[in-house]
Structure formats: structure tokens, C-alpha cells
Design an enzyme around this catalytic site. Structure first.
Site, short mmCIF file in Angstrom:
data_model
loop_
_atom_site.label_atom_id
_atom_site.label_comp_id
_atom_site.label_asym_id
_atom_site.label_seq_id
_atom_site.Cartn_x
_atom_site.Cartn_y
_atom_site.Cartn_z
N LYS A 157 46.09 46.89 45.23
CA LYS A 157 46.13 48.13 44.45
C LYS A 157 44.77 48.39 43.81
CE LYS A 157 48.83 49.95 40.58
NZ LYS A 157 50.06 49.77 39.80
N GLU B 195 58.41 38.60 36.20
CA GLU B 195 57.22 39.31 35.72
C GLU B 195 57.67 40.55 34.94
OE1 GLU B 195 52.77 39.61 37.48
OE2 GLU B 195 54.27 40.60 38.69
N GLY C 192 52.93 46.77 41.06
CA GLY C 192 52.76 45.86 42.20
C GLY C 192 54.08 45.30 42.70
N ARG C 193 54.91 44.80 41.79
CA ARG C 193 56.16 44.16 42.21
C ARG C 193 57.23 45.17 42.62
NH1 ARG C 193 54.80 43.48 37.08
NH2 ARG C 193 56.14 44.19 35.37
N HIS D 142 73.28 21.01 50.15
CA HIS D 142 73.01 19.59 50.40
C HIS D 142 71.90 19.07 49.51
CE1 HIS D 142 75.72 19.55 53.88
NE2 HIS D 142 75.40 20.84 53.90
N LYS E 16 43.46 34.48 34.24
CA LYS E 16 42.45 35.10 35.11
C LYS E 16 41.09 35.09 34.42
CE LYS E 16 45.13 38.75 37.40
NZ LYS E 16 45.22 40.20 37.54
N GLU F 224 41.56 36.62 44.40
CA GLU F 224 42.06 35.93 45.59
C GLU F 224 41.94 36.82 46.82
OE1 GLU F 224 43.55 36.21 42.69
OE2 GLU F 224 44.69 34.40 42.16
C1 G6Q Z 1 52.68 42.97 40.06
C2 G6Q Z 1 51.48 42.40 39.49
C3 G6Q Z 1 50.66 41.51 40.40
C4 G6Q Z 1 49.79 42.27 41.40
C5 G6Q Z 1 48.78 41.30 41.99
C6 G6Q Z 1 47.90 41.95 43.04
O1 G6Q Z 1 53.43 43.72 39.49
O2 G6Q Z 1 50.73 43.39 38.92
O3 G6Q Z 1 51.45 40.60 41.11
O4 G6Q Z 1 50.56 42.86 42.38
O5 G6Q Z 1 47.98 40.76 40.97
O6 G6Q Z 1 47.18 43.00 42.52
P1 G6Q Z 1 46.37 43.96 43.44
O7 G6Q Z 1 47.32 44.66 44.35
O8 G6Q Z 1 45.64 44.90 42.54
O9 G6Q Z 1 45.42 43.09 44.25
#
Ligand code: G6Q
Length: 546
Positions: free
Chosen positions: A211, A359, A273-274, A390, A510, A217
Site C-alpha cells: 500500500k 490487529e 491492509g488487513r 491429534h 519498526k 521487508e
Molecule cells: C494491516 C497492516 C499491515 C500492513 C503491512 C504492509 O492492516 O497495516 O499488516 O498491511 O505492514 O503494509 P504495506 O502494504 O504498506 O507494505
């Protein structure tokens, strides 16, 4: 936002009533509740958008339900639902609308954000994804050497990874088996190295899903992807345009990376994001199952949205599940929820739900910033059945903790194989039955068990569970299931008066990592200003590494 003027949750009449009610029912056993009410197993069920929920095996009475529904009314759940669907900026700490529901709104709908209807844009992006996916799937879109692209690697993390991975695994049955899909998220180089080690770069497409397009990462993996591809394809920079596309809201950074913004698929700051697997973040899903499959998934989401938005609360699946979760968390003191899909294709669903639920509702202050004096989001975890039976089910059956369980099952299997499916389903039903009713001392004795062994073989029972039953795992059913949990999380967030849509808790780590990176990388011994433990660990790592 009105929240600041809301009465505190613990001051609400229904909350207080639930407290005294809890004292009366806390020791009631499901054996008795079922014995006293022959219709319970049929009555305490609900059906919405083709999903059936049996919630009768929870430790509730009609009165519990009545009070929980009153709590939802007092919390103004209806008004909050309308505010979300309308596009109000309910994510107050980030001043954003929360409109994942707009991602699946029908073409003619109008949802305004800052005065602008976002629905046409949403559909334009889905159309653009569809035409790109078709070109790749048909072989029309080729790699820089003229070879067909058969491998898709999604690079992303968190919300830009968990949804795509889960959906790919869930819908594998419908995917193009001539294509290979991999997902790289971890900054641990092993993730990238293993993902590409057997792939031909000339046949590989990278989707950089981020996003913000600044996530450490993802950008690190994206640069490694770039280097790997160029090193395999003769350092021809022009190959990037054929082998890299981006999913992002940040055109500027996408351009800087070298991806043509014509090959960028957009989304918006009002998609968390989620909550983004049904946005362009789902490009890998569409490449796997095709545009029709993806649209069917959107339709499933939409059906559950409509159910949530319009169905009275006493028959509303996400509302009922959300309220039962509050009951377990805040009254019984349950700390976790086990999600147990009896469907191998849903093996990543619990991991996906961990982010969605934890989250979202892992918050310690209310919308107005005051500390909560009640428990909020529980820990979600789980594994597909029957495997878990199990291993960890022992603790659920006979341990000292109360672990409410969500069993998820499908009437039809996608892989009919002899007696497998009936056996699988028999286990779902057997587990919920055993959890609820257990096995009494008398029953164990009557089986001729020696006295010394009897206590070990007693099952107390009275362990709550929901059973979620759907017809078949289709793209549409997956959309419904995800939306069910999205709205369950929303319901709980409203009750708990928290912001389910920010995630400040991930920030500190972070920032600290950014500070430590140069301390690990510098050639000269750095002057460290952390606590003595962190200083010592950094020094030790520097020494061992060399
Ligand atoms: C979700 C969070 C988080 C996010 C990641 C990736 O709700 O905000 O999991 O999706 O940190 O972020 P980017 O899409 O900006 O790389």
C-alpha cells in the site's frame, strides 16, 4: 465522533445486567441446557447468505442472548454499521473512512468519500486487473525473452501477504494448475531464496504488493527480486517492465522503483491492509483463479455485507458471533478463540484471521483515549481438523482453560475420495458433541474403568463452540466467510468502543529496528545507547557473525 460522549461500556445497563446474569448462569452445564430445551439445537441457529451457524453449544440461555442483543442496541451498533457503509471517517486516529465494503459494492452503487463516488474507480481497477490477468493467463503477455509467464511471485507482508496467500491456498482447486504461485513476505533472505530457487526468471512475474511502497521487508525483497531477475536475464533493465507490476497507493514510489505506473494497480487509503484481499492486493488471486472466480468471490463478500447490514441482530451471523465472543471474553474470561476449519484448503485461514482479529481489536484504549477496564480482542489461533485433534485438542477438552472454538465445515468436498468426507464431517460433529457434553464420572465408571483411572478419563464438557456450515468451498463461499469474520470483528470493536482500524502497536518495533540496522552494518564498532541487554546482544551478534 460520538464515542467521546458514550457512556462507558461498564456503565451500560445491559452490561450490568449481563454481570448479574452471569452469576446465575456461569455454572449451568450444556447437558442441562439441552435437556431442558428439546428445541435448543434447532432454535439457536441462524442462516445468512447461505452460511449456517449453529451457536446452540455455547453457554447461554435465552436471557443471555436477549441481554447481549440489548447491549448491541445500547452500543448503537446499527448506527455504527450505517456509518461504516456510508463512508464516515470512523478510523478517527488516522482520519480515514473504512470502506472495504465499497470494494465489493455493485456497479450502480454510490458511496461518497470527500464528496466523490468511489464505486466507479473500484470497478475500473477490477476491470484493469481482469484484462491484465487474462493477458497473462492466456500467454499474450510475455516475458522479456518472449517466453510465457508461468510463475507469479507476490512480494508483500502483513495485509499485503496474508490475504493473498490464504486465498490462493483456499481456491487452489479453481486455480490454473499450469502456473506456479509463491508468496514472499519475510525479510529473512531464506524466504526469497527458497521461493525462486527452482524458477526460470524468464517465466516469472513479480507483483510488488505494498500500500505504502515503503515497507522495509517488501522493498528489500522487491530489490532482491529485481537483482535476481536482472542477473538471470543479462542485466537488461527493460525486462523490468515485463516482469514487474505493482499494487499500491503510492504511484511516486512505484515509479522510482522502475515499474511503469501503467502496470500499477491502485487502491485507496480507506482500505486497511488487513481488509484488502478483495482489492487489487488480490491480483495474485485473480491470476490464479481468473477474473470470473475473483468476481464470484466479491459477490460472496457482498452477500455477507448485505446480510450484516440488513438482517435483524437476532438472526445476524456476524452480530451473533461477535456478541458471543464478547460473552466469552469479558464474562467467562476466555483468552483465546480456536478456529478449526475442517477443510484442508483453508489451512492458512487461521493465520489470516489472526491478523484480521488481533490487529483490529488488540487495543487498550477506547476511541476517546481512556484505558479500558475490560478485556478486548482475544488471541485467535488454530489449525485445520482433523490434524489438531491429534495434538492440541487435549488441552481444549481436559485442560484448565476455557477455549471457545469455531468449527468450519462444508457439506460437499472438492475432492471426493471414498469415505473421506463423511469421516471428516463425523469428526466435526463428534468434537463439538464431546466438547459440549463430555463424559461424566458415572459414565466412565459404568464402562468398567478401574477407580484410579476414572478421574483421568472424565471429560467435564461444557466447552463452548460454534459450528459454521456451508455448502462447498467456492470463491463465493470464501468471500462470505471472510466478510463474516470482518463484520464479527467490527461488532466487537463497537461494543468495546475501540478503533478496530488502526494499528499503532506495530510502529515502535519498526522504528527501533531502523535505529539498530546501522549499528549492525557499520564497519567500526558503534557506540550503543540501548539498555544493557540490547547492547550486549548487538555486540555478541557482531562478534559471532564475523
Ligand atoms: C494491516 C497492516 C499491515 C500492513 C503491512 C504492509 O492492516 O497495516 O499488516 O498491511 O505492514 O503494509 P504495506 O502494504 O504498506 O507494505
Amino acid at each position: 465522533m460520538a464515542a467521546a460522549t458514550q457512556p462507558a461500556l461498564t456503565e451500560r445497563p445491559s452490561w450490568r445486567a449481563l454481570h448479574s446474569h452471569f452469576e446465575q448462569v456461569r455454572n449451568l452445564h450444556l447437558r442441562k441446557l439441552f435437556a431442558d430445551d428439546p428445541a435448543r439445537g434447532e432454535r439457536m441457529t441462524a442462516e445468512g447468505a447461505g452460511i449456517f451457524l449453529d451457536y446452540s453449544k455455547n453457554r447461554i440461555t435465552g436471557e443471555t442472548l436477549h441481554l447481549l442483543l440489548e447491549l448491541a442496541e445500547e452500543a448503537g451498533l446499527r448506527t455504527h454499521i450505517d456509518a461504516m457503509f456510508r463512508g464516515d471517517k470512523i478510523n478517527i486516529t488516522e482520519k480515514r473512512a473504512v470502506l472495504h465494503t465499497a470494494l465489493r459494492a455493485p456497479a450502480g452503487a454510490s458511496i461518497l468519500v470527500d464528496g466523490e463516488n468511489v464505486v466507479p474507480e473500484v470497478h475500473a481497477v477490477v476491470d484493469k486487473m481482469a484484462s491484465f490477468s487474462e493477458r497473462v493467463r492466456s500467454g499474450e503477455w510475455k516475458g522479456s525473452t518472449g517466453k510465457r509467464l508461468r510463475n507469479v511471485i507476490n512480494i508483500g507482508i502483513g495485509g499485503s501477504d496474508l490475504g493473498p496467500v490464504m486465498a490462493y491456498e483456499a481456491l487452489r482447486h479453481y486455480s490454473d494448475r499450469a502456473m506456479t504461485f509463491r508468496f514472499v513476505s519475510n525479510v529473512d533472505g531464506t524466504d526469497f531464496a527458497e521461493a525462486v530457487q527452482d524458477l526460470d526468471a524468464a517465466e516469472t512475474l513479480f507483483i510488488i504488493s505494498s500500500k505504502t511502497f515503503t515497507t522495509l521487508e517488501t522493498m528489500t525483497n522487491a530489490h532482491s527480486g529485481r537483482q535476481w531477475l536482472l542477473s538471470k536475464l543479462g542485466n537488461d533493465e527493460s525486462a523490468i517492465a515485463k516482469h514487474f507490476v505493482a499494487v499500491s497507493t503510492n504511484a511516486k514510489e512505484v515509479g522510482k522503483f522502475g515499474i511503469d505506473t501503467a502496470n500499477m494497480f491502485g487502491f485507496w487509503d480507506w482500505v486497511g491492509g488487513r481488509y484488502s484481499m478483495d482489492s487489487a492486493i488480490g491480483l495474485s488471486t485473480m491470476l490464479a483463479v481468473g477474473a470470473d472466480g475473483f468476481r464470484a468471490m466479491l459477490d460472496g463478500f457482498r452477500q455477507m455485507d448485505e446480510h450484516f447490514r440488513t438482517t435483524p441482530f437476532d438472526r445476524n451471523l456476524p452480530v451473533l458471533m461477535g456478541l458471543l465472543g464478547v460473552w466469552h471474553t469479558d464474562f467467562f474470561g476466555a483468552q483465546t478463540v480456536a478456529v478449526l476449519p475442517y477443510e484442508q484448503y483453508l489451512k492458512r485461514f487461521p493465520a489470516y484471521l489472526q491478523q484480521l482479529t488481533m490487529e483490529s481489536n488488540g487495543k487498550h484504549v477506547t476511541l476517546s483515549g481512556t484505558a479500558v477496564d475490560y478485556a478486548t480482542g482475544p488471541v485467535y489461533w488454530g489449525e485445520p481438523g482433523t490434524n489438531g485433534q491429534h495434538s492440541f485438542y487435549q488441552l481444549i477438552h481436559q485442560g484448565t482453560r476455557l477455549i471457545p472454538c469455531d468449527f468450519i465445515a462444508f457439506a460437499k468436498t472438492l475432492n471426493p475420495l471414498g469415505r473421506h468426507h463423511d469421516m471428516l464431517m463425523a469428526n466435526v460433529f463428534a468434537q463439538t458433541e464431546a466438547l459440549a457434553f463430555g463424559k461424566t464420572l458415572e459414565q466412565v465408571r459404568a464402562e468398567g474403568t478401574p477407580d484410579w483411572l476414572v478421574p483421568h478419563r472424565v471429560f467435564e464438557g461444557n466447552r463452548p463452540s460454534n459450528t459454521i456450515l456451508a455448502d462447498e468451498l467456492t470463491p463465493q463461499a470464501l468471500g462470505k466467510l471472510v466478510a463474516l469474520y470482518e463484520h464479527c470483528v467490527f461488532t466487537q470493536g463497537v461494543i468495546w468502543q475501540i478503533n478496530s482500524f488502526d494499528q499503532w502497536g506495530v510502529e515502535l518495533g519498526k522504528v527501533l529496528a531502523q535505529r539498530i540496522i546501522p549499528e549492525l552494518e557499520s564497519a567500526a564498532e558503534p557506540t550503543l545507547g540501548h539498555d544493557t541487554s540490547t547492547n550486549n546482544l548487538i555486540r555478541r551478534y557482531r562478534k559471532l557473525r564475523s
